[in-house]
Design a protein around this motif. Structure first.
Motif, PDB file in Angstrom:
ATOM      1  N   VAL A 130       6.360 -14.771  14.189  1.00 16.08           N
ATOM      2  CA  VAL A 130       6.787 -14.123  12.983  1.00 16.08           C
ATOM      3  C   VAL A 130       7.059 -15.112  11.938  1.00 16.08           C
ATOM      4  O   VAL A 130       7.480 -16.185  12.313  1.00 16.08           O
ATOM      5  N   ASP A 131       6.732 -14.758  10.792  1.00 21.75           N
ATOM      6  CA  ASP A 131       6.980 -15.751   9.630  1.00 21.75           C
ATOM      7  C   ASP A 131       8.071 -15.008   8.584  1.00 21.75           C
ATOM      8  O   ASP A 131       8.191 -13.743   8.572  1.00 21.75           O
ATOM      9  N   ASP A 132       8.422 -16.099   7.686  1.00 26.53           N
ATOM     10  CA  ASP A 132       9.541 -15.344   6.783  1.00 26.53           C
ATOM     11  C   ASP A 132       8.908 -14.673   5.747  1.00 26.53           C
ATOM     12  O   ASP A 132       7.901 -14.827   5.241  1.00 26.53           O
ATOM     13  N   ALA A 133       9.695 -13.589   5.524  1.00 29.55           N
ATOM     14  CA  ALA A 133       9.403 -12.921   4.173  1.00 29.55           C
ATOM     15  C   ALA A 133      10.785 -12.540   3.567  1.00 29.55           C
ATOM     16  O   ALA A 133      11.655 -12.201   4.159  1.00 29.55           O
ATOM     17  N   PHE A 134      10.619 -12.644   2.322  1.00 27.23           N
ATOM     18  CA  PHE A 134      11.957 -12.366   1.425  1.00 27.23           C
ATOM     19  C   PHE A 134      11.893 -11.792   0.318  1.00 27.23           C
ATOM     20  O   PHE A 134      10.673 -11.596  -0.478  1.00 27.23           O
ATOM     21  N   LYS A 135      12.747 -10.956  -0.027  1.00 23.00           N
ATOM     22  CA  LYS A 135      12.655  -9.962  -1.140  1.00 23.00           C
ATOM     23  C   LYS A 135      13.744 -10.261  -1.957  1.00 23.00           C
ATOM     24  O   LYS A 135      14.996 -10.181  -1.562  1.00 23.00           O
ATOM     25  N   VAL A 136      13.495 -10.233  -3.327  1.00 22.52           N
ATOM     26  CA  VAL A 136      14.433 -10.542  -4.425  1.00 22.52           C
ATOM     27  C   VAL A 136      14.382  -8.929  -5.082  1.00 22.52           C
ATOM     28  O   VAL A 136      13.326  -8.930  -5.866  1.00 22.52           O
ATOM     29  N   PRO A 137      15.312  -8.331  -4.871  1.00 25.34           N
ATOM     30  CA  PRO A 137      14.968  -6.759  -5.308  1.00 25.34           C
ATOM     31  C   PRO A 137      14.573  -6.528  -6.905  1.00 25.34           C
ATOM     32  O   PRO A 137      15.257  -7.317  -7.651  1.00 25.34           O
ATOM     33  N   GLY A 138      13.371  -5.848  -7.042  1.00 26.50           N
ATOM     34  CA  GLY A 138      13.114  -5.597  -8.102  1.00 26.50           C
ATOM     35  C   GLY A 138      12.283  -6.824  -9.020  1.00 26.50           C
ATOM     36  O   GLY A 138      11.683  -6.876 -10.137  1.00 26.50           O
ATOM     37  N   ARG A 139      12.188  -7.889  -8.320  1.00 25.84           N
ATOM     38  CA  ARG A 139      11.850  -9.383  -8.977  1.00 25.84           C
ATOM     39  C   ARG A 139      10.639  -9.755  -8.279  1.00 25.84           C
ATOM     40  O   ARG A 139       9.531 -10.122  -8.658  1.00 25.84           O
ATOM     41  N   GLN A 140      10.896  -9.995  -6.864  1.00 27.86           N
ATOM     42  CA  GLN A 140       9.991 -10.834  -6.046  1.00 27.86           C
ATOM     43  C   GLN A 140       9.740 -10.007  -4.801  1.00 27.86           C
ATOM     44  O   GLN A 140      10.990 -10.095  -4.079  1.00 27.86           O
TER      45      GLN A 140
END
Ligand code: NAD
Length: 508
Positions: A130-140
């Motif tokens: 598994v690899d990292d995934a990140f969300k900045v809500p509404g931005r990225q």
């Protein structure tokens, strides 16, 4: 000469782009049977030109071939087939390894089975990656692309060669790299067996390449090759320093598993019978040619005399003999040069400490072969060379201590920091002592039992970086971060000026 076993080729060759080939200049070197020190085969001596050829083949397989582009599941299937083949040939592999290295056959068999397990482990790990995934809500949204690095250079030592090769080959191949392996010149036999196994398992040509040869020639050329971006090396700390320097101009990725002088600390509250079993096995198994050998035993004063007496008795009873005999516990050391080094330490030890077992060639052996009686020295001062320096043979230094503080000083008092073993029934002491030890790996109330998910490697002069589990995946891959904007782009508008004059205009 003793009969050469079936499966030994007439000449040990390189394996490049799916074919066994000789050195371009035709040069070769002697390979000895450790039981007699007779030359039983010659091996192609690779030079820079042969390494060039292998790196070029590996480069083509990487850039144009299917291997790095297969789905992890597809590579995993091939690697499981490799494991199946190793398992199904474990006896033959063990027999050839014993022939080439002098390791006792029962232990060589265990190492062959571990090699299969290494392949199975990384075949499973790569599909569960598994690899990292990140969300900045509404931005990225940001995620990681995991990419193989390219042509991996793998340089391995002569102790348990087949198993240590598997420890590097499995993660390097699982992650989609192609490889050039340079095995140790004392023991080139088992590396050639990988070629057939990979071919049969369906590894495409050019993915696995093998160049035999001397460290200063073939190994050196691999380290200095500009198209090899990473080197995984296992061997002596001194060689590691040379490789570090030679790789520096190319800023290569390096993983180094180096020498050791690991302590086994026996407190007076320990299960002494278990500690005795483990500390005897810990230094005399694999002929003492073991990086994680507990080659310094530190024993608390209250139980010291009894422990030393019991240790001497056990060491004296160890069965030294024909490595092919299943009853043998210690076989023949790998090579006369190494034998001379170990014997020189036995002589040094006689001047530094009290000999309690062994002390030279065992009785009943003729002048042939590299036989060393399991040797133990007691009352070894921490300044002694046999306390400080890696001997890498069946020789142990035993030293008394009074309390925890002294035990820790002694345990940490060498330049090495690979493994440590602690024997105590006091839970609090065990954990706190482990934390304070300068060692990459610690076993509490246990011999060296590996869990392939845990980090493997040393600190101080014992290594650089850790492999094992996901750390191996990290070493053999690049992690590319990809960033996606979900919103308007928010760049400061350099050059726009105070009057907001220029906006983008389509010019017809
Ligand atoms: P070594 O350093 O002499 O050789 C290891 C490999 O490096 C061989 O293939 C050799 O040909 C190659 N080599 C030598 N000089 C080189 C150079 N200048 N450039 C490139 N390659 C070069 O070690 P060895 O005697 O084969 O192995 C024993 C050592 O390995 C011991 O110190 C032992 O502790 C260590 N070891 C460490 C681990 C670990 O995991 N930490 C495991 C096994 C062995």
């Amino acid at each position: 000469m003793t009969d050469v076993p079936a499966g030994v080729p007439a000449r040990i060759l390189h394996y490049i782009d799916g074919e066994f080939v000789d050195s371009l200049d035709g040069d070769s070197f002697d390979v000895l049977n450790p039981v007699t020190n007779e030359v039983y085969v010659r091996a192609a001596a690779g030079k820079a030109a042969d390494v060039d050829r292998a790196v070029a083949a590996a480069g083509r397989a990487f850039h144009d071939g299917p291997w790095p582009r297969l789905l992890p599941r597809q590579r995993s299937r091939v690697l499981h087939r490799v494991a199946d083949l190793v398992e199904s040939r474990d006896r033959q592999l063990a027999e050839l390894e014993t022939w080439d290295t002098g390791l006792p056959i029962t232990q060589a068999l265990g190492q062959a089975q571990r090699s299969a397990e290494n392949f199975r482990f990384f075949a499973d790990l790569i599909v569960a990656q598994v690899d990292d995934a990140f969300k900045v809500p509404g931005r990225q949204i940001n995620y990681v692309n995991r990419k193989p690095k390219g042509v991996a250079g793998l340089i391995t030592p002569w102790n348990t060669p087949f198993m240590l090769e598997s420890w590097k080959l499995a993660p390097a191949l699982a992650t989609g790299n192609t490889v050039v392996l340079k095995p140790a010149e004392f023991t080139p036999l088992s590396a050639t067996l990988w070629a057939e196994i990979f071919q049969e398992a369906g590894v495409p040509d050019g993915v696995f390449n093998l160049v035999n040869g001397l460290g200063e020639e073939a190994g050196d050329a691999l380290v200095k090759h500009p198209d090899v971006p990473l080197i995984s090396f296992t061997g002596e700390s001194r060689t590691g320093q040379i490789i570090f320097a030679n790789a520096a101009p190319h800023l290569k990725g390096l993983s180094m598993e180096l020498g050791g002088k690991s302590p086994a600390v026996v407190f007076d509250d320990a299960d002494l019978e278990a500690a005795l079993d483990a500390t005897v096995f810990g230094v005399y198994s694999l002929n003492g040619e073991r990086c994680t050998a507990g080659s310094r035993i530190l024993v608390q004063r209250g139980v010291y005399d009894d422990f030393v007496a019991a240790y001497a008795e056990r060491a004296g009873n160890i069965v030294v003999g024909d490595p092919h005999d299943p009853a043998t516990e210690v076989g023949a050391l790998v090579h006369p040069e190494h034998y001379a080094k170990v014997m020189s330490y036995v002589e040094i030890g006689r001047t530094e400490a009290r000999l309690i077992a062994g002390g030279g060639r065992p009785d009943g052996f003729g002048p042939e072969g590299n036989w060393v009686a399991p040797t133990a020295f007691a009352d070894v001062p921490p300044t002694a060379r046999i306390f400080q320096e890696e001997i890498f043979g069946p020789v142990v230094a035993i030293t008394p201590f009074e309390d925890d503080a002294e035990a820790l000083r002694l345990a940490n008092g060498t330049k090495y920091g690979l493994a440590a073993y602690v024997w105590t029934t006091d839970l609090r002491r065990a954990h706190n002592f482990a934390q304070a030890l300068e060692a990459g790996m610690v076993w509490l109330n246990s011999n060296n039992v590996r869990d392939l998910r845990t980090p493997f490697g040393g600190v101080k002069a014992s290594g650089l970086g850790h492999e094992g589990g996901t750390r191996s995946i990290d070493f053999y891959t690049d992690q590319q971060a990809v960033h996606i904007t979900l919103d308007q782009s928010h760049s400061p508008r350099f050059g726009k000026g105070p009057d907001a004059a220029t906006s983008f205009k389509k010019v017809d």
